[in-house]
Design an enzyme around this catalytic site. Structure first.
Site, PDB file in Angstrom:
ATOM      1  N   SER A  38       0.859  -1.189   0.000  1.00 16.65           N
ATOM      2  CA  SER A  38       0.000   0.000   0.000  1.00 16.65           C
ATOM      3  C   SER A  38       0.889   1.231   0.000  1.00 16.65           C
ATOM      4  O   SER A  38       2.065   1.167   0.414  1.00 16.65           O
ATOM      5  CB  SER A  38      -0.882   0.005   1.252  1.00 16.65           C
ATOM      6  N   TYR A  93      -2.011  -1.265  10.325  1.00 17.95           N
ATOM      7  CA  TYR A  93      -2.022  -1.451   8.869  1.00 17.95           C
ATOM      8  C   TYR A  93      -0.717  -0.957   8.251  1.00 17.95           C
ATOM      9  O   TYR A  93      -0.115  -1.632   7.411  1.00 17.95           O
ATOM     10  CB  TYR A  93      -3.215  -0.694   8.280  1.00 17.95           C
TER      11      TYR A  93
END
Length: 251
Positions: free
Chosen positions: A132, A145
């Site tokens: 990401s 995350y």
């Protein structure tokens, strides 16, 4: 092409779009997912298995089945991930932290481990990790995350170094904010944490990119298809952003 492709979390979202893209090329595609209904509804040409990507026993059983049925594996995509808790670091629940790292990082390692065991004897293969832009820049209130996605990039680089001499390439795709139900949930949680409206957070995500728009799942799939192709035969160990050039990560 008739390549053998495995994609975790491939019955929904980005994973399903990638699965469709490889299937359209004539590849044999198998996906895993925890969503039984989505697995049952997969289109023709894509085989699904209900499987928890963070379960060592389940992943080992999956690879044993692939070895028996296909005799090897050409392309493996570590796509499984969850958003984890959205909270200030002083409020971060340890259980949510562990769960997020378990799916996002442990799951990536288990996929890479199983793929390497099948690919090394054949001296060829491609492993693609889905990280990401949060794994490149960081994101406030998303510590688990972010930590997991940074870890995925480090894992990918190490895998690329280890497996390169065996003819196996490894890269990571770093999507930006991808349109779909998942980013809707992320935006709602971030808006609540920051005391903003979801619309304001979404607009901030888009305006913080050079292209002034969110990424589409097809953009990520197109990059995966390229990385798995002979056109990328000298591309390995890279973290490639597909995000319209993010330059403001705190809307």
């Amino acid at each position: 092409m008739n390549r053998r492709v495995l994609i975790t979390a491939g019955a929904n979202g980005i994973g399903l779009v990638m699965a469709r893209a490889f299937a359209a090329l004539g590849d044999r595609v198998r996906v895993t997912d925890v969503d039984e209904a989505a697995v049952a509804a997969l289109p023709a040409g894509i085989r699904g298995t209900v499987c928890d990507a963070a379960s060592e026993a389940a992943i080992d059983l999956l690879f044993a089945d692939i070895a028996q049925e296909w005799g090897g594996l050409d392309i493996a995509v570590a796509n499984a991930g969850i958003k984890g808790p959205t909270a200030a670091i002083e409020e971060m629940p340890l259980e949510g932290w562990h769960q997020c790292l378990g799916v996002n990082l442990d799951g990536a390692m288990l996929l890479a481990r199983g793929a390497a065991r099948l690919m090394k004897p054949a001296r060829q293969g491609v492993i693609i990790f889905i990280s990401s832009t949060s794994g490149l820049y960081g994101t406030p209130f998303r510590a688990p995350y972010v930590a997991a996605k940074w870890g995925v990039i480090g894992l990918m680089k190490t895998v690329a170094m280890e497996l390169g001499p065996h003819g196996i390439r490894a890269n990571a795709i770093c999507p930006g904010s991808v349109n779909g139900p998942r980013i809707d949930r992320v935006i709602e949680a971030e808006a609540a944490a920051k005391g903003m409206t979801p619309q304001a957070v979404r607009q901030g995500y888009a305006s913080g990119t050079a292209m002034k728009r969110l990424t589409e799942a097809q953009d990520v799939a197109d990059m995966a298809v390229f990385l798995a192709s002979d056109g990328a035969r000298m591309v390995t160990g890279q973290a490639l952003a597909v995000d319209g050039m993010t330059y403001n990560v705190d809307p």
